[in-house]
Motif scaffolding. Structure first.
Motif, PDB file in Angstrom:
ATOM      1  N   ARG A   4     -16.996  20.315 -11.035  1.00  0.00           N
ATOM      2  CA  ARG A   4     -15.762  20.361 -10.266  1.00  0.00           C
ATOM      3  C   ARG A   4     -15.033  21.664 -10.546  1.00  0.00           C
ATOM      4  O   ARG A   4     -15.392  22.406 -11.462  1.00  0.00           O
ATOM      5  N   ARG A   5     -13.965  21.899  -9.770  1.00  0.00           N
ATOM      6  CA  ARG A   5     -13.139  23.082  -9.998  1.00  0.00           C
ATOM      7  C   ARG A   5     -12.411  22.975 -11.323  1.00  0.00           C
ATOM      8  O   ARG A   5     -12.043  21.890 -11.767  1.00  0.00           O
ATOM      9  N   GLU A   6     -12.204  24.118 -11.929  1.00  0.00           N
ATOM     10  CA  GLU A   6     -11.374  24.213 -13.128  1.00  0.00           C
ATOM     11  C   GLU A   6      -9.949  23.764 -12.797  1.00  0.00           C
ATOM     12  O   GLU A   6      -9.433  24.067 -11.719  1.00  0.00           O
ATOM     13  N   ILE A  54     -10.746  34.016  -8.096  1.00  0.00           N
ATOM     14  CA  ILE A  54     -10.892  33.123  -6.943  1.00  0.00           C
ATOM     15  C   ILE A  54     -10.976  31.706  -7.511  1.00  0.00           C
ATOM     16  O   ILE A  54     -12.031  31.294  -8.006  1.00  0.00           O
ATOM     17  N   PRO A  55      -9.870  30.957  -7.490  1.00  0.00           N
ATOM     18  CA  PRO A  55      -9.838  29.641  -8.144  1.00  0.00           C
ATOM     19  C   PRO A  55     -10.950  28.691  -7.689  1.00  0.00           C
ATOM     20  O   PRO A  55     -11.468  27.914  -8.500  1.00  0.00           O
ATOM     21  N   GLN A  56     -11.344  28.771  -6.430  1.00  0.00           N
ATOM     22  CA  GLN A  56     -12.390  27.879  -5.915  1.00  0.00           C
ATOM     23  C   GLN A  56     -13.751  28.156  -6.530  1.00  0.00           C
ATOM     24  O   GLN A  56     -14.678  27.366  -6.361  1.00  0.00           O
ATOM     25  N   LEU A  57     -13.882  29.293  -7.226  1.00  0.00           N
ATOM     26  CA  LEU A  57     -15.182  29.675  -7.790  1.00  0.00           C
ATOM     27  C   LEU A  57     -15.172  29.690  -9.315  1.00  0.00           C
ATOM     28  O   LEU A  57     -15.987  30.357  -9.947  1.00  0.00           O
ATOM     29  N   SER A  58     -14.263  28.936  -9.909  1.00  0.00           N
ATOM     30  CA  SER A  58     -14.286  28.692 -11.350  1.00  0.00           C
ATOM     31  C   SER A  58     -14.560  27.209 -11.522  1.00  0.00           C
ATOM     32  O   SER A  58     -13.701  26.356 -11.275  1.00  0.00           O
ATOM     33  N   LEU A  59     -15.792  26.900 -11.912  1.00  0.00           N
ATOM     34  CA  LEU A  59     -16.273  25.522 -11.935  1.00  0.00           C
ATOM     35  C   LEU A  59     -16.650  25.089 -13.350  1.00  0.00           C
ATOM     36  O   LEU A  59     -17.161  25.899 -14.133  1.00  0.00           O
ATOM     37  N   VAL A 108     -21.848  26.906  -7.692  1.00  0.00           N
ATOM     38  CA  VAL A 108     -21.055  28.108  -7.412  1.00  0.00           C
ATOM     39  C   VAL A 108     -21.642  28.893  -6.244  1.00  0.00           C
ATOM     40  O   VAL A 108     -20.899  29.447  -5.422  1.00  0.00           O
ATOM     41  N   ALA A 111     -20.636  26.973  -3.119  1.00  0.00           N
ATOM     42  CA  ALA A 111     -19.210  27.161  -2.853  1.00  0.00           C
ATOM     43  C   ALA A 111     -18.934  28.551  -2.296  1.00  0.00           C
ATOM     44  O   ALA A 111     -18.147  28.711  -1.362  1.00  0.00           O
ATOM     45  N   LEU A 115     -17.422  29.581   1.419  1.00  0.00           N
ATOM     46  CA  LEU A 115     -16.246  30.428   1.582  1.00  0.00           C
ATOM     47  C   LEU A 115     -16.552  31.692   2.397  1.00  0.00           C
ATOM     48  O   LEU A 115     -15.734  32.596   2.485  1.00  0.00           O
TER      49      LEU A 115
END
Length: 177
Positions: A4-6, A54-59, A108, A111, A115
């Motif tokens: 999941r996302r961080e 890029i918050p969506q890409l810190s998993l 990642v 995702a 994007l």
């Protein structure tokens, strides 16, 4: 295991996982202070504070409510075109070689593609990253930030890759290592 996302509550766990994953590894960045964590642990903090984050890409990979792995991709460029720089990828030593890193990589990359990103670059072992579609960057006309990296600097084109070539540049915090 879930990926999941961080979230903000994960920050310290991510630092601990990254430090554990890179501690004593020959190719890791040296500690930035005597006796400190490997440079990769500090790098993640620097990246989080950078405009390239890029918050969506810190998993994170989570097992039984414990963070066991982390991956991040941040804004990079090839020439003047946007790309992604992937890394660090970190897995707790006790969970390495158990599919955690592979799950993070697939997540990642998926995702990033969702994007509409075009290209992902990384520095790593070709034999490992080949399974995720990475190829030596120079085979695609993309130049590594450091020419001595050779085939260890790799790229993975995504759905929206348009054939851009040129010099690859990571987010600014990478230059601080």
């Amino acid at each position: 295991m879930i990926v999941r996302r961080e979230v903000s509550d994960d920050v310290e766990a991510i630092r601990a996982v990254t430090a554990a994953a890179f501690r004593g590894v020959a190719h890791s960045a040296p500690p930035l202070e005597p006796g400190g964590d490997p440079g990769e642990a500090t790098l993640v903090s620097w990246l989080r504070a950078d405009a390239g984050w890029i918050p969506q890409l810190s998993l994170v990979a989570v097992e039984d409510d414990v963070v066991v792995g982390h991956v991040v991709a941040t804004r990079a460029h090839v020439a003047d075109r946007p790309a992604l720089g992937l890394g660090p990828v970190s897995v707790l030593p006790a969970r390495q070689r158990a599919g955690v890193g592979s799950a993070l990589m697939h997540a990642v990359l998926g995702a990033a593609d969702a994007l509409d990103e075009a290209l992902v670059g990384l520095l790593g072992e070709p034999a490992f990253y080949r399974r995720f579609g990475f190829v030596p960057a120079r085979s695609m006309g993309i130049l590594a930030p450091d020419p001595s990296w050779g085939d260890y600097f790799q790229v993975r084109p995504l759905t929206h890759y348009d054939g851009t070539t040129g010099q690859f540049a990571y987010a600014a915090p990478f230059d601080r290592l």
